[in-house]
Design a protein around this motif. Structure first.
Motif: not given
Length: 431
Positions: A266-276, A290-304
């Motif tokens: 659930v942490t935004p990780l820095k990724r290779d833009r070519l291979l991902g 934190r600014a442009h990383g991608i999370r494997v799982i985004d919690l969104n509204v799961m805990l609302a």
């Protein structure tokens, strides 16, 4: 020492000594002429004795015989009592009656003792004995106080009508006690059944969570064990997480959040833009972005609106999660990351916020997240948590920096609930 070297000692009595001969025979000779041959072979140990087999004789026939003898004797004494009553023989009737009572009590006592111990709870045993003692004491006081005696008479007279009424009262009380005992037994059975059901539900829930852990790990990792960035796998992982979050209790949700946080899913990780693929940080882990990383799982509204009261959420990453109206009462949020989390109308009373991150950057420039502006993690603008209308009553180990941020951005309704007060801190929210 040989006999020749110690001639002063008396000769021992004549006896036979068994010695070993060269041909294997065992001759018997007097001790003066005996030649003792010591065999060089070690003495063989004796074989262990065979195990003793203990045979338990059945006790049932003897017990049955004793019961039959007691039953026959009881019937004989009852017959003697009836014969004595029929022939006006008082002594024979008394002997038969007293004997029948004594033997019957002797036969009843073992079974009654088991029923008394196994069926009746300890608290009820004391209550039953106390009730009988109270009734007997009241009857004795009434008889000894003179209420049943005629004027001028000192003899105790028994009022059988009063005793009959008292017997009916005791019978009614006995029926009430039996009904209460039945209700108590039913209630105990319900409690035991409920406890077993709760235990079974916990086991089933843990098995479900373990299966979820394994399934998400298989989706997120490739054959070499690296995290992948494939949209379909991420969508399936988020779908599984949303489904299990709605089917487990608060403790189960906390276990899942700790697993996702520690595994950096659930942490935004820095990724290779070519291979991902995520990029290593050089210290044995993955680099955060934190600014442009991608999370494997985004919690969104799961805990609302979830009830997470009293759970362990230490070191969990709840950044950017929608926690509207979530119940975090008495939660352990030590070192938790709550940056850009939406804590609108959340219950944080008596939670432990030691070291919890509410924003990035400096306190002077930090502000809550907004819908249209991007966060600046250097200055702290739009990186803070939304704490409007949150309840901070009794929050533990709140630092001065956290207190200043909450007072500035929680709104007028929540400022009074912050420990330490908000005196001198402006209300930047404006409402």
């Amino acid at each position: 020492m040989t006999p020749e070297s110690n001639s002063s000692q008396p000769n021992p009595p004549q006896s036979n000594v068994t010695v070993e001969s060269p041909n294997g025979a065992i001759p018997t000779v007097p001790p003066e002429s005996a030649t003792i041959v010591v065999s060089a072979e070690p003495e063989k140990p004796l074989p262990p004795p065979p195990p003793t087999r203990r045979v338990l004789l059945p006790q049932q026939p003897a017990q049955t015989t004793a019961e039959m003898s007691g039953s026959v004797l009881t019937l004989g004494l009852i017959a003697a009592m009836i014969f004595g009553l029929a022939n006006d023989n008082i002594w024979l009737g008394l002997i038969g009656a007293i004997g029948a009572i004594g033997i019957s009590l002797r036969m009843m006592w073992p079974s009654w003792g088991k029923i008394w111990v196994e069926v009746i709870p300890p608290a009820w045993r004391t209550l039953i004995v106390a009730c009988f003692g109270l009734l007997a004491g009241i009857v004795g006081l009434l008889m000894l106080s003179g209420s049943n005696t005629e004027p001028g008479s000192r003899n105790i007279q028994i009022n059988w009508d009063a005793i009959g009424a008292l017997g009916e009262l005791i019978g009614a009380l006995g029926q009430i006690l039996i009904a209460i005992l039945g209700v108590y037994v039913a209630w105990r059975q319900y409690v035991i059944s409920k406890d077993l059901t709760i235990q079974q539900n916990r086991i089933t829930q843990q098995q479900t969570i373990d299966a979820y852990f394994q399934g998400v790990s298989d989706l997120a990792l490739d054959e070499q064990g690296f995290l992948e960035d494939w949209p379909q796998e991420r969508a399936i992982a988020e779908g599984r997480t949303a489904a299990i979050m709605s089917s487990v209790d608060a403790e189960g949700k906390a276990k899942i959040l700790r697993f996702l946080s520690q595994s950096r899913l659930v942490t935004p990780l820095k990724r290779d833009r070519l291979l991902g693929r995520p990029i290593l940080d050089g210290n044995g882990g993955y680099a955060e972005d934190r600014a442009h990383g991608i999370r494997v799982i985004d919690l969104n509204v799961m805990l609302a609106g979830a009830d997470m009261a009293g759970t362990d959420l230490r070191w969990t990453d709840l950044s950017e999660a929608n926690l509207v109206r979530v119940n975090l009462n008495k939660c352990d949020l030590v070192k938790a990351n709550l940056s850009r989390a939406v804590l609108y109308d959340a219950n944080l009373s008596r939670a432990d916020l030691k070291g919890a991150r509410l924003f990035y950057g400096s306190l002077e420039s930090a502000s809550p997240r907004t819908r249209n502006e991007f966060p600046d993690y250097k200055t702290g603008e739009n990186t803070g948590a939304v704490v409007e209308r949150a309840d901070f009553t009794g929050v533990k180990r709140l630092s001065d920096e956290q207190r200043h941020y909450c007072c500035a951005w929680c709104g007028s309704k929540s400022r009074d609930s912050i420990p330490g007060g908000c005196e001198g801190i402006p209300n930047k929210l404006g409402r």
